[in-house]
Write a protein that holds these residues in place. Structure first.
Motif, short mmCIF file in Angstrom:
data_model
loop_
_atom_site.label_atom_id
_atom_site.label_comp_id
_atom_site.label_asym_id
_atom_site.label_seq_id
_atom_site.Cartn_x
_atom_site.Cartn_y
_atom_site.Cartn_z
N TYR A 48 4.46 -2.42 41.18
CA TYR A 48 5.24 -1.28 40.77
C TYR A 48 5.05 -1.14 39.27
O TYR A 48 5.08 -1.97 38.50
N HIS A 49 5.01 0.13 38.92
CA HIS A 49 4.98 0.50 37.57
C HIS A 49 6.18 1.22 37.14
O HIS A 49 6.60 2.16 37.70
N PHE A 50 6.74 0.86 35.98
CA PHE A 50 7.70 1.45 35.44
C PHE A 50 7.52 1.90 33.97
O PHE A 50 6.95 1.02 33.19
N ASP A 51 8.12 3.05 33.50
CA ASP A 51 8.06 3.73 32.24
C ASP A 51 9.35 2.97 31.59
O ASP A 51 10.47 3.73 32.08
N GLY A 111 2.92 -0.21 26.86
CA GLY A 111 3.89 0.76 27.39
C GLY A 111 4.35 0.92 28.64
O GLY A 111 5.17 2.05 29.18
N VAL A 112 3.90 -0.31 29.58
CA VAL A 112 4.45 -0.10 31.15
C VAL A 112 4.85 -1.31 31.61
O VAL A 112 4.25 -2.34 30.87
N ILE A 113 5.96 -1.48 32.30
CA ILE A 113 6.22 -2.44 33.08
C ILE A 113 5.53 -2.72 34.33
O ILE A 113 5.92 -1.70 35.07
N LYS A 114 4.86 -3.76 34.49
CA LYS A 114 4.34 -3.97 35.88
C LYS A 114 5.01 -5.00 36.63
O LYS A 114 5.20 -6.14 35.82
#
Length: 329
Positions: free
Chosen positions: A317-320, A304-307
């Motif tokens: 960096y972490h993106f939802d 559920g997270v784009i790293k």
């Protein structure tokens, strides 16, 4: 970028992490000298490379700032190797006026084998491949790239070949790297690097002309030289420089240049600072992700997270994905 001439010692010395341009008119030479301290130690320590890999990347960074700081426009200068050795990729990226970043890609097992066998020279670690030197003036300007074959070749020699073949400028390059103990810091070892580039640039083009360029297969490159007394003397003086002199902070660039060329009169110019700065940012990556489709977003997400990790500065960096997908609803 205007260069401000100053006398030796005037307003203090440039010190570490500053590239110092110089000229010796009596010998028709110009060049740049640098000592890299905290900058290069910070970049190498961040990645925790094996020592031979770190040493090699430090050479590439030193060469990059020596060449990149000569740019007179907003842009980038990139030194990159691609080869079949244990270290398959080196990238050092300099953005004017002062930002440097770099990383290396290597096969850990092959590097470990090379260390055990004592084969850790630049030639051993790189193997065969190419060295690319790229000048990027921005999106609306054409890129310029020079390619030099790497065949058991040091970075120093590859740079000389580049200038001899592509620019036809007689050039000498000296690079040095070491990990040194620092007094007063608990005996901690820190990386240092130093470099010197000297070029023969007489007013008369006939004097600078290279009479014999590389002849192709079987040409050892030894005939690509300039029969000029001034250049021969400059090369002889540069050849006396010990690696320890390039690295010693108590010597510094200005004192080294004075030692080498004081009999001919050397002029130094205001040093150009070099900083450990990466061009990655959360905002830039956010803009890239905003162009992804829902399917691409799904494939890029893990739990559920784009790293996204930057290979240069190791920042993650972490993106939802939801914040991008909701925009389409």
């Amino acid at each position: 970028m205007a260069e401000t001439q100053r006398n030796l010692g005037e307003f203090g010395f440039a010190g570490d992490d500053h590239v110092v341009p110089f000229a010796v008119e009596a010998l028709d030479i110009r060049g740049r000298s640098v000592q890299l301290g905290r900058l290069i130690d910070a970049i190498l320590s961040r990645h925790n490379y094996p020592e031979p890999v770190a040493r090699l990347l430090a050479e590439a960074m030193t060469l990059t700032v020596l060449l990149g700081t000569s740019l007179k426009f907003q842009g980038k200068f990139i030194v990159q190797t691609r080869s079949d050795g244990p270290v398959s990729l080196l990238v050092a990226d300099f953005s004017t006026p002062h930002s440097l970043r770099a990383y290396a890609s290597y096969d850990a097992e092959l590097v470990d084998e090379a260390i055990k066998a004592g084969r850790t020279s630049t030639e051993d670690l790189l193997g065969k491949g190419v060295l690319a030197l790229t000048v990027d003036q921005g999106a609306h300007m054409q890129r310029y790239q020079g390619i030099v074959p790497l065949d058991q070749t040091s970075l120093e020699e590859a740079a000389k070949i580049y200038f001899r073949q592509s620019e036809q400028i007689p050039t000498d390059v000296r690079l040095a790297v070491a990990r040194q103990l620092v007094r007063g810091e608990g005996g901690e070892a820190r990386w240092r690097a130093g470099g010197l580039i000297t070029q023969f640039l007489p007013a008369s083009q006939d004097r600078a002309r290279l009479p014999d360029l590389h002849g192709g297969d079987g040409d050892d490159g030894q005939n690509g030289h300039v029969e000029d007394d001034s250049w021969s003397e400059a090369q002889a003086l540069v050849a006396t420089v010990e690696p320890s002199e390039l690295l010693d902070p108590t010597v510094g660039s200005e004192r080294l240049l004075y030692r080498l060329f004081h009999e001919h009169g050397v002029r130094v110019f205001e040093g150009t600072p070099v900083r450990d700065e990466c061009s990655c940012s959360r905002e830039r990556l956010h803009g890239i992700l905003a162009g992804f489709t829902a399917e691409e977003m799904k494939e890029s997400a893990e739990e559920g997270v784009i790293k996204i990790s930057c290979e240069f500065c190791s920042e993650t960096y972490h993106f939802d994905p939801a914040e991008f997908l909701n925009k389409d609803q």
